[in-house]
Design a protein around this motif. Structure first.
Motif: not given
Ligand code: FE2
Length: 328
Positions: A239, A267, A270, A275, A277
């Motif tokens: 992270e 997940r 993210c 973001a 994955l």
């Protein structure tokens, strides 16, 4: 443009793998034999003898599955490191013999880079922060100015090794057993959580978990505690790397990419960062020849071949030693 064909040989640890790939991004075959120690961890010399015994049949199988003759191969690639010396040398010897016999160029591929490049090929991601986690490796990396920079790594044993060793000590076997057993556990133990800057350390955690087992703690409870602690440490560093580099993709590669719980935790992280994955497909998660074949083509097309004299293996090769000339 002509399609080049590469035969790639993987032999860093348990797996002797041979894959065939085309420069259009096609994986034509991916054959392997995996050494399984009778008990305990991997014995490098025994593993290398296993590889030598099976080398010829795996090469033949890879060519047959790809429906190719040896003369169709344009380039031979092998894992040059990092990995176990005796295992690497077996793969390198086979690669040199084939290259010399066919009169074809030779490429020595960095094993860690191969995990990443096959992940990129299979998922279509472009510029990810990468978490490479496996039995022998724990690495957080991203391509910055032409090299895969080491953003974070383990200071001692690999995440996969930690969980495998725990599983063996607990009598349930290596991963994925600890994660499966953990589903029945309760999180009642707190274990050492060691993140130092961007690096992680797992050996104290393993020792503490083994001590709990000796004291009679329930295996499922300790399994839950150790898997959650290992994964939390990885996600924390990942992270931070994502936020620091302001990237929008994460790529998970290596044998632990098959871990459902690790994927679930990444997940969630993210989602917090919007973001995307990407996870390497199971067939290319563990060590395999196809990843060496594909990455061998990237090296070859960037002019990165080596002579037989330069082809000695590099058990301690680092990912940031390689100029990634094939990527923009
Ligand atoms: Fe690997």
């Amino acid at each position: 443009m002509k399609r080049f064909i590469c035969l790639g040989i993987e032999s860093t640890a348990h797996t002797f793998g041979v894959g065939v790939a085309g420069s259009d991004g096609s994986i034509l075959s991916n054959a392997m034999r995996v050494y399984k120690p009778e008990k305990g961890g991997i014995h490098p010399r025994e593993a290398s003898q296993h590889h030598a015994r099976h080398a010829l049949e795996v090469v033949r199988e890879a060519l047959e599955k790809a429906r190719l003759e040896p003369s169709d191969i344009d380039v031979i690639a092998f894992s040059i490191g990092p990995g176990m010396g005796p295992c690497l040398r077996t793969g390198a010897t086979v690669a040199r013999a084939i290259a010399a016999t066919l009169g074809k160029p030779l490429v020595g591929v960095n094993h860690s880079i191969a995990h990443i490049e096959v992940g990129k090929l299979a998922t279509g991601c472009r510029d990810p922060v990468v978490l490479y986690v496996a039995g022998g490796n724990t690495l957080i990396t991203a391509l910055v100015e032409g090299r895969y920079r080491i953003l974070g790594e383990t200071l001692d044993i690999a995440a996969g090794n930690c969980l495998d060793s725990f599983g063996i000590a607990a009598g349930i076997g290596p991963m994925p057993q600890p994660e499966i057993i953990a589903r029945e556990g309760k999180r009642i133990h707190s274990l050492p959580y060691k993140v130092k800057g961007m690096d992680v350390s797992f050996s104290g955690l393993l020792t503490a978990a083994e001590r709990l087992l000796e004291e009679g703690a329930a295996v499922a409870d300790v399994a839950l505690s150790i898997t959650e602690t290992v994964y939390s440490m990885l996600v924390e560093v990942l992270e931070r790397a994502l936020a620091y580099l302001e990237k929008s993709e994460i790529l998970l590669v290596g044998g632990l990419a098959r871990s459902r719980r690790l994927v679930e935790m990444i997940r969630l992280m993210c989602e917090d960062h919007q973001a995307k994955l990407h996870i390497v497909p199971d067939e290319y998660a563990g060590d395999n020849g196809a990843m060496i074949a594909w990455t061998g083509l990237l090296y070859y097309m960037a002019g990165m071949t080596i002579s037989l004299e330069e082809s000695h293996v590099r058990p301690r090769a680092r990912i940031d030693e390689v100029d990634v000339r094939w990527s923009p």
